[in-house]
Design a protein around this motif. Structure first.
Motif, PDB file in Angstrom:
ATOM      1  N   ILE A  28      12.355   0.312  -0.113  1.00 35.41           N
ATOM      2  CA  ILE A  28      13.239   0.020  -1.258  1.00 35.41           C
ATOM      3  C   ILE A  28      12.399  -0.196  -2.513  1.00 35.41           C
ATOM      4  N   ARG A  29      11.311  -0.934  -2.363  1.00 38.77           N
ATOM      5  CA  ARG A  29      10.405  -1.201  -3.495  1.00 38.77           C
ATOM      6  C   ARG A  29       9.837   0.100  -4.058  1.00 38.77           C
ATOM      7  N   LEU A  30       9.551   1.060  -3.186  1.00 31.89           N
ATOM      8  CA  LEU A  30       8.999   2.350  -3.616  1.00 31.89           C
ATOM      9  C   LEU A  30      10.044   3.288  -4.214  1.00 31.89           C
ATOM     10  N   GLY A  31      11.323   2.965  -4.042  1.00 37.36           N
ATOM     11  CA  GLY A  31      12.379   3.800  -4.607  1.00 37.36           C
ATOM     12  C   GLY A  31      13.063   4.716  -3.611  1.00 37.36           C
ATOM     13  N   GLU A  32      12.901   4.439  -2.335  1.00 37.69           N
ATOM     14  CA  GLU A  32      13.575   5.232  -1.301  1.00 37.69           C
ATOM     15  C   GLU A  32      15.086   5.049  -1.429  1.00 37.69           C
ATOM     16  N   GLU A  33      15.809   6.093  -1.124  1.00 43.66           N
ATOM     17  CA  GLU A  33      17.268   6.029  -1.064  1.00 43.66           C
ATOM     18  C   GLU A  33      17.637   4.895  -0.092  1.00 43.66           C
ATOM     19  N   PRO A  34      18.494   3.933  -0.495  1.00 37.44           N
ATOM     20  CA  PRO A  34      18.807   2.792   0.373  1.00 37.44           C
ATOM     21  C   PRO A  34      19.322   3.162   1.771  1.00 37.44           C
ATOM     22  N   LYS A  35      20.160   4.191   1.862  1.00 40.19           N
ATOM     23  CA  LYS A  35      20.675   4.609   3.170  1.00 40.19           C
ATOM     24  C   LYS A  35      19.525   5.114   4.050  1.00 40.19           C
ATOM     25  N   ALA A  36      18.611   5.866   3.451  1.00 44.44           N
ATOM     26  CA  ALA A  36      17.453   6.376   4.198  1.00 44.44           C
ATOM     27  C   ALA A  36      16.548   5.224   4.636  1.00 44.44           C
ATOM     28  N   ALA A  37      16.331   4.250   3.750  1.00 47.73           N
ATOM     29  CA  ALA A  37      15.500   3.094   4.095  1.00 47.73           C
ATOM     30  C   ALA A  37      16.103   2.337   5.275  1.00 47.73           C
ATOM     31  N   LYS A  38      17.416   2.219   5.291  1.00 47.51           N
ATOM     32  CA  LYS A  38      18.089   1.541   6.405  1.00 47.51           C
ATOM     33  C   LYS A  38      17.927   2.328   7.704  1.00 47.51           C
ATOM     34  N   GLU A  39      18.105   3.640   7.644  1.00 48.25           N
ATOM     35  CA  GLU A  39      17.944   4.482   8.843  1.00 48.25           C
ATOM     36  C   GLU A  39      16.528   4.362   9.410  1.00 48.25           C
ATOM     37  N   ILE A  40      15.545   4.383   8.524  1.00 49.33           N
ATOM     38  CA  ILE A  40      14.143   4.258   8.931  1.00 49.33           C
ATOM     39  C   ILE A  40      13.908   2.890   9.563  1.00 49.33           C
ATOM     40  N   ALA A  41      14.404   1.841   8.920  1.00 52.21           N
ATOM     41  CA  ALA A  41      14.222   0.485   9.443  1.00 52.21           C
ATOM     42  C   ALA A  41      14.872   0.325  10.816  1.00 52.21           C
ATOM     43  N   LEU A  42      16.039   0.889  11.009  1.00 45.24           N
ATOM     44  CA  LEU A  42      16.705   0.794  12.307  1.00 45.24           C
ATOM     45  C   LEU A  42      15.935   1.558  13.387  1.00 45.24           C
ATOM     46  N   ALA A  43      15.357   2.686  13.025  1.00 39.98           N
ATOM     47  CA  ALA A  43      14.549   3.438  13.995  1.00 39.98           C
ATOM     48  C   ALA A  43      13.305   2.630  14.385  1.00 39.98           C
ATOM     49  N   ILE A  44      12.728   1.924  13.427  1.00 37.30           N
ATOM     50  CA  ILE A  44      11.576   1.060  13.722  1.00 37.30           C
ATOM     51  C   ILE A  44      12.016  -0.102  14.611  1.00 37.30           C
ATOM     52  N   LEU A  45      13.139  -0.702  14.287  1.00 41.16           N
ATOM     53  CA  LEU A  45      13.665  -1.820  15.069  1.00 41.16           C
ATOM     54  C   LEU A  45      13.854  -1.446  16.540  1.00 41.16           C
ATOM     55  N   LEU A  46      14.285  -0.217  16.783  1.00 39.03           N
ATOM     56  CA  LEU A  46      14.633   0.204  18.148  1.00 39.03           C
ATOM     57  C   LEU A  46      13.576   1.093  18.803  1.00 39.03           C
ATOM     58  N   HIS A  47      12.359   1.157  18.258  1.00 35.65           N
ATOM     59  CA  HIS A  47      11.338   2.033  18.849  1.00 35.65           C
ATOM     60  C   HIS A  47      10.769   1.479  20.150  1.00 35.65           C
ATOM     61  N   THR A  48      11.006   0.226  20.422  1.00 33.97           N
ATOM     62  CA  THR A  48      10.550  -0.390  21.674  1.00 33.97           C
ATOM     63  C   THR A  48      11.644  -1.308  22.179  1.00 33.97           C
ATOM     64  N   ASP A  49      11.667  -1.483  23.481  1.00 35.69           N
ATOM     65  CA  ASP A  49      12.650  -2.410  24.048  1.00 35.69           C
ATOM     66  C   ASP A  49      11.963  -3.646  24.626  1.00 35.69           C
ATOM     67  N   SER A  50      10.696  -3.844  24.299  1.00 37.04           N
ATOM     68  CA  SER A  50       9.921  -4.939  24.877  1.00 37.04           C
ATOM     69  C   SER A  50      10.497  -6.315  24.534  1.00 37.04           C
ATOM     70  N   TYR A  51      11.244  -6.438  23.457  1.00 38.49           N
ATOM     71  CA  TYR A  51      11.778  -7.732  23.042  1.00 38.49           C
ATOM     72  C   TYR A  51      13.282  -7.833  23.285  1.00 38.49           C
ATOM     73  N   LEU A  52      13.886  -6.761  23.739  1.00 32.65           N
ATOM     74  CA  LEU A  52      15.337  -6.738  23.916  1.00 32.65           C
ATOM     75  C   LEU A  52      15.738  -7.265  25.291  1.00 32.65           C
ATOM     76  N   PRO A  53      16.943  -7.863  25.392  1.00 28.62           N
ATOM     77  CA  PRO A  53      17.439  -8.261  26.713  1.00 28.62           C
ATOM     78  C   PRO A  53      17.693  -7.015  27.560  1.00 28.62           C
ATOM     79  N   GLU A  54      17.782  -7.203  28.855  1.00 30.61           N
ATOM     80  CA  GLU A  54      18.038  -6.080  29.763  1.00 30.61           C
ATOM     81  C   GLU A  54      19.322  -5.360  29.363  1.00 30.61           C
ATOM     82  N   GLY A  55      19.363  -4.065  29.591  1.00 36.63           N
ATOM     83  CA  GLY A  55      20.549  -3.276  29.284  1.00 36.63           C
ATOM     84  C   GLY A  55      20.191  -2.072  28.452  1.00 36.63           C
TER      85      GLY A  55
END
Length: 176
Positions: A92-119
């Protein structure tokens, strides 16, 4: 045209700080894997490469007696949560489209399941690509985070990947 290039992201001081911590060579390799997977899947190679480049910027340094403690990391780390937040703020600071920044952040959030509960979570294609790109470059014991890459070589690779993304997203079409 893209608002923010990989070079813009990679050279930003915040990205440099956290990429040095989590491994530049790993980040660059993952960005290339994500680019290839995205082109094959028909997903934005720009979003995939950015998410893969930044996927580990939330890493905390887990040490015991001055030595990297991989098991402590595996048991306690939630780097994907912190990384998603850092990446979103940076983009966002660099000027990325907000929707794209959110999509990227969500992909980073879900790139591993090491911290997620089972399922199982229903991940979209971009999220699956970033996870797969990371897995393609993994080494046992987290050693992929310690491979070295010269800064000049990394810059050349990022520049090359930016060119590939531009060609994939905006191919030159013949008027004939």
């Amino acid at each position: 045209m893209r608002n923010v290039t990989l070079m813009d992201v990679f050279t930003h001081p915040i990205a440099q700080k956290y990429l040095q911590r989590s491994g530049v060579a790993h980040a660059v390799a993952c960005a290339f894997h994500a680019y290839r997977l995205a082109v094959k899947a028909g997903v934005s190679p720009d979003l995939a490469a950015k998410a893969a480049l930044l996927h580990d910027i939330g890493h905390y340094e887990w040490y015991t007696d001055g030595k990297w403690d991989y098991e402590k990391y595996r048991r306690n780390d939630i780097h994907a949560i912190k990384g998603a937040e850092r990446a979103h703020k940076l983009l966002i600071r660099l000027g990325e489209e907000p929707k794209a920044a959110k999509e990227i952040a969500l992909a980073i959030l879900l790139h591993t399941d090491s911290y997620l509960p089972e399922g199982e979570l229903d991940k979209n294609t971009l999220q699956q690509i970033v996870k797969q790109a990371d897995e393609l470059d993994e080494e046992p014991g987290g050693h992929h985070h310690y491979r070295q890459m010269d800064h000049t070589a990394a810059l050349k690779q990022i520049q090359k990947l930016d060119q590939l993304i531009d060609q994939a997203q905006y191919p030159i079409r013949s008027s004939v």
